[in-house]
Motif scaffolding. Structure first.
Motif, PDB file in Angstrom:
ATOM      1  N   ALA A 149     -21.062  28.019  33.590  1.00  0.00           N
ATOM      2  CA  ALA A 149     -19.870  27.794  34.405  1.00  0.00           C
ATOM      3  C   ALA A 149     -20.084  28.299  35.831  1.00  0.00           C
ATOM      4  N   ALA A 150     -20.675  29.488  35.955  1.00  0.00           N
ATOM      5  CA  ALA A 150     -20.985  30.011  37.289  1.00  0.00           C
ATOM      6  C   ALA A 150     -22.039  29.142  37.968  1.00  0.00           C
ATOM      7  N   THR A 151     -23.013  28.671  37.187  1.00  0.00           N
ATOM      8  CA  THR A 151     -24.053  27.781  37.729  1.00  0.00           C
ATOM      9  C   THR A 151     -23.435  26.503  38.253  1.00  0.00           C
ATOM     10  N   ALA A 152     -22.536  25.901  37.473  1.00  0.00           N
ATOM     11  CA  ALA A 152     -21.882  24.666  37.893  1.00  0.00           C
ATOM     12  C   ALA A 152     -21.058  24.871  39.154  1.00  0.00           C
ATOM     13  N   SER A 153     -20.359  26.011  39.231  1.00  0.00           N
ATOM     14  CA  SER A 153     -19.531  26.300  40.411  1.00  0.00           C
ATOM     15  C   SER A 153     -20.392  26.423  41.661  1.00  0.00           C
ATOM     16  N   ARG A 154     -21.516  27.127  41.533  1.00  0.00           N
ATOM     17  CA  ARG A 154     -22.400  27.286  42.693  1.00  0.00           C
ATOM     18  C   ARG A 154     -23.042  25.960  43.086  1.00  0.00           C
ATOM     19  N   TRP A 155     -23.341  25.135  42.094  1.00  0.00           N
ATOM     20  CA  TRP A 155     -23.922  23.828  42.407  1.00  0.00           C
ATOM     21  C   TRP A 155     -22.950  23.004  43.233  1.00  0.00           C
ATOM     22  N   ARG A 215     -20.077   6.596  33.762  1.00  0.00           N
ATOM     23  CA  ARG A 215     -19.989   7.946  34.295  1.00  0.00           C
ATOM     24  C   ARG A 215     -21.082   8.799  33.669  1.00  0.00           C
ATOM     25  N   VAL A 216     -21.423   9.877  34.372  1.00  0.00           N
ATOM     26  CA  VAL A 216     -22.447  10.805  33.914  1.00  0.00           C
ATOM     27  C   VAL A 216     -21.830  12.189  33.847  1.00  0.00           C
ATOM     28  N   LEU A 217     -22.031  12.876  32.723  1.00  0.00           N
ATOM     29  CA  LEU A 217     -21.543  14.238  32.574  1.00  0.00           C
ATOM     30  C   LEU A 217     -22.734  15.177  32.411  1.00  0.00           C
ATOM     31  N   PHE A 218     -22.912  16.069  33.374  1.00  0.00           N
ATOM     32  CA  PHE A 218     -23.914  17.123  33.260  1.00  0.00           C
ATOM     33  C   PHE A 218     -23.283  18.284  32.491  1.00  0.00           C
ATOM     34  N   VAL A 219     -23.947  18.747  31.439  1.00  0.00           N
ATOM     35  CA  VAL A 219     -23.452  19.889  30.664  1.00  0.00           C
ATOM     36  C   VAL A 219     -24.460  21.028  30.822  1.00  0.00           C
ATOM     37  N   LEU A 220     -24.018  22.128  31.391  1.00  0.00           N
ATOM     38  CA  LEU A 220     -24.889  23.261  31.691  1.00  0.00           C
ATOM     39  C   LEU A 220     -24.670  24.356  30.654  1.00  0.00           C
ATOM     40  N   HIS A 221     -25.725  24.689  29.930  1.00  0.00           N
ATOM     41  CA  HIS A 221     -25.645  25.599  28.799  1.00  0.00           C
ATOM     42  C   HIS A 221     -25.420  27.046  29.242  1.00  0.00           C
ATOM     43  N   CYS A 239     -15.077  28.375  28.869  1.00  0.00           N
ATOM     44  CA  CYS A 239     -15.391  29.750  28.445  1.00  0.00           C
ATOM     45  C   CYS A 239     -16.304  30.432  29.469  1.00  0.00           C
ATOM     46  N   GLY A 240     -16.006  30.239  30.722  1.00  0.00           N
ATOM     47  CA  GLY A 240     -16.802  30.845  31.779  1.00  0.00           C
ATOM     48  C   GLY A 240     -15.943  31.188  32.967  1.00  0.00           C
ATOM     49  N   VAL A 241     -16.513  31.943  33.898  1.00  0.00           N
ATOM     50  CA  VAL A 241     -15.743  32.421  35.044  1.00  0.00           C
ATOM     51  C   VAL A 241     -16.285  31.836  36.335  1.00  0.00           C
ATOM     52  N   PHE A 242     -15.412  31.847  37.316  1.00  0.00           N
ATOM     53  CA  PHE A 242     -15.753  31.394  38.658  1.00  0.00           C
ATOM     54  C   PHE A 242     -16.469  32.531  39.381  1.00  0.00           C
ATOM     55  N   PRO A 243     -17.645  32.299  39.950  1.00  0.00           N
ATOM     56  CA  PRO A 243     -18.391  33.393  40.582  1.00  0.00           C
ATOM     57  C   PRO A 243     -17.681  33.907  41.835  1.00  0.00           C
ATOM     58  N   PRO A 244     -17.675  35.215  42.035  1.00  0.00           N
ATOM     59  CA  PRO A 244     -16.939  35.797  43.157  1.00  0.00           C
ATOM     60  C   PRO A 244     -17.695  35.765  44.482  1.00  0.00           C
ATOM     61  N   ASP A 245     -18.939  35.272  44.471  1.00  0.00           N
ATOM     62  CA  ASP A 245     -19.794  35.433  45.644  1.00  0.00           C
ATOM     63  C   ASP A 245     -19.930  34.171  46.491  1.00  0.00           C
ATOM     64  N   LEU A 246     -19.070  33.172  46.279  1.00  0.00           N
ATOM     65  CA  LEU A 246     -19.212  31.943  47.051  1.00  0.00           C
ATOM     66  C   LEU A 246     -18.583  32.103  48.426  1.00  0.00           C
ATOM     67  N   CYS A 296     -32.747  29.939  26.874  1.00  0.00           N
ATOM     68  CA  CYS A 296     -32.938  29.731  28.316  1.00  0.00           C
ATOM     69  C   CYS A 296     -31.860  30.456  29.109  1.00  0.00           C
ATOM     70  N   SER A 297     -32.179  30.734  30.346  1.00  0.00           N
ATOM     71  CA  SER A 297     -31.240  31.392  31.260  1.00  0.00           C
ATOM     72  C   SER A 297     -31.330  30.721  32.622  1.00  0.00           C
ATOM     73  N   TRP A 298     -30.210  30.678  33.310  1.00  0.00           N
ATOM     74  CA  TRP A 298     -30.205  30.124  34.661  1.00  0.00           C
ATOM     75  C   TRP A 298     -30.666  31.140  35.699  1.00  0.00           C
ATOM     76  N   MET A 299     -30.393  32.416  35.436  1.00  0.00           N
ATOM     77  CA  MET A 299     -30.756  33.445  36.406  1.00  0.00           C
ATOM     78  C   MET A 299     -30.557  34.817  35.786  1.00  0.00           C
ATOM     79  N   THR A 300     -31.077  35.838  36.460  1.00  0.00           N
ATOM     80  CA  THR A 300     -30.780  37.225  36.140  1.00  0.00           C
ATOM     81  C   THR A 300     -30.401  37.918  37.455  1.00  0.00           C
ATOM     82  N   SER A 301     -30.222  39.213  37.399  1.00  0.00           N
ATOM     83  CA  SER A 301     -29.896  39.954  38.620  1.00  0.00           C
ATOM     84  C   SER A 301     -31.128  40.185  39.496  1.00  0.00           C
ATOM     85  N   ASP A 302     -32.323  39.954  38.939  1.00  0.00           N
ATOM     86  CA  ASP A 302     -33.560  40.176  39.685  1.00  0.00           C
ATOM     87  C   ASP A 302     -33.873  38.954  40.548  1.00  0.00           C
TER      88      ASP A 302
END
Length: 213
Positions: free
Chosen positions: A114-120, A23-29, A135-142, A70-76
């Protein structure tokens, strides 16, 4: 007028030593973390290949030199960042599956990850077998059309009782959102703060694999 151009770019990822993974586990920081150090929090059995992708953006944590985070995204231009990291993670998953075609894929996202993983899962072609929000939340915009993917796999929420960024009342609201959306998440509470402790992860991961087998 803002416009975009597509260019070829390389992204980094880190992995543990696992020659014959089952198995493979992707861990997103999370925000401000570096995958080279983040992956050290995850010790699993000898049959688990752990992959720590790097977020799209690097920056100095303080001033103009020193430690890099590192960051996955910003609001911009957020939607373009989302599109880019979904495509990136899809491509990485395809690469890993080409190398190890008989493995199953799992993903754990910590904090911003966590939001990145959910969107993926929702927007990509990952074919995950499990998703863990730590320790993360589910994004409200899906979009609602993509939410059915979550009930086809094992979805899990792990939260810390002393989390500096989300108290238990906020966690209850998050769980209520899951219920309202029809998504079934297993919930686990751990002592401690906003972090992944290696021993906590090992126990959690061992339990999850045993439950799924």
């Amino acid at each position: 007028m803002m416009q975009h151009i597509e260019v070829k770019r390389s992204y980094r990822y880190y992995s543990n030593d696992c020659e014959h993974p089952e198995r493979v586990l992707f861990v997103l920081h999370g925000y401000g973390q570096h995958p080279e150090f983040f992956i050290r929090k995850f010790k699993a059995d000898e049959n688990t290949l752990i992959i720590a992708p790097e977020g799209l953006h690097r920056y100095y944590l303080q001033g103009y030199s020193g430690r890099v985070g590192c960051s996955w995204m910003t609001s911009d231009d957020r939607q373009q960042d989302i599109n880019d990291y979904v495509n990136y993670l899809d491509a990485l998953a395809e690469k890993i599956k080409a190398e190890f075609p008989d493995t199953e894929l799992h993903c754990l996202g910590f904090s911003q990850g966590a939001a990145t993983a959910s969107r993926w899962l929702a927007l990509g072609n990952s074919n995950l077998k499990s998703l863990t929000l730590w320790c993360g939340v589910f994004p409200p915009d899906l979009p609602e059309i993509s939410l059915d993917k979550f009930n086809k796999i094992s979805c899990n929420l792990v939260y810390a009782k002393q989390d500096e960024f989300a108290n238990e009342e906020e966690i209850k609201k998050q769980i209520a959102k899951f219920d309202n959306s029809g998504i079934k998440f297993d919930v686990r509470a751990l002592p401690g703060k906003h972090d992944v402790k290696p021993q906590d992860f090992y126990v959690y991961w061992t339990d999850l694999i045993n439950q799924m087998n």
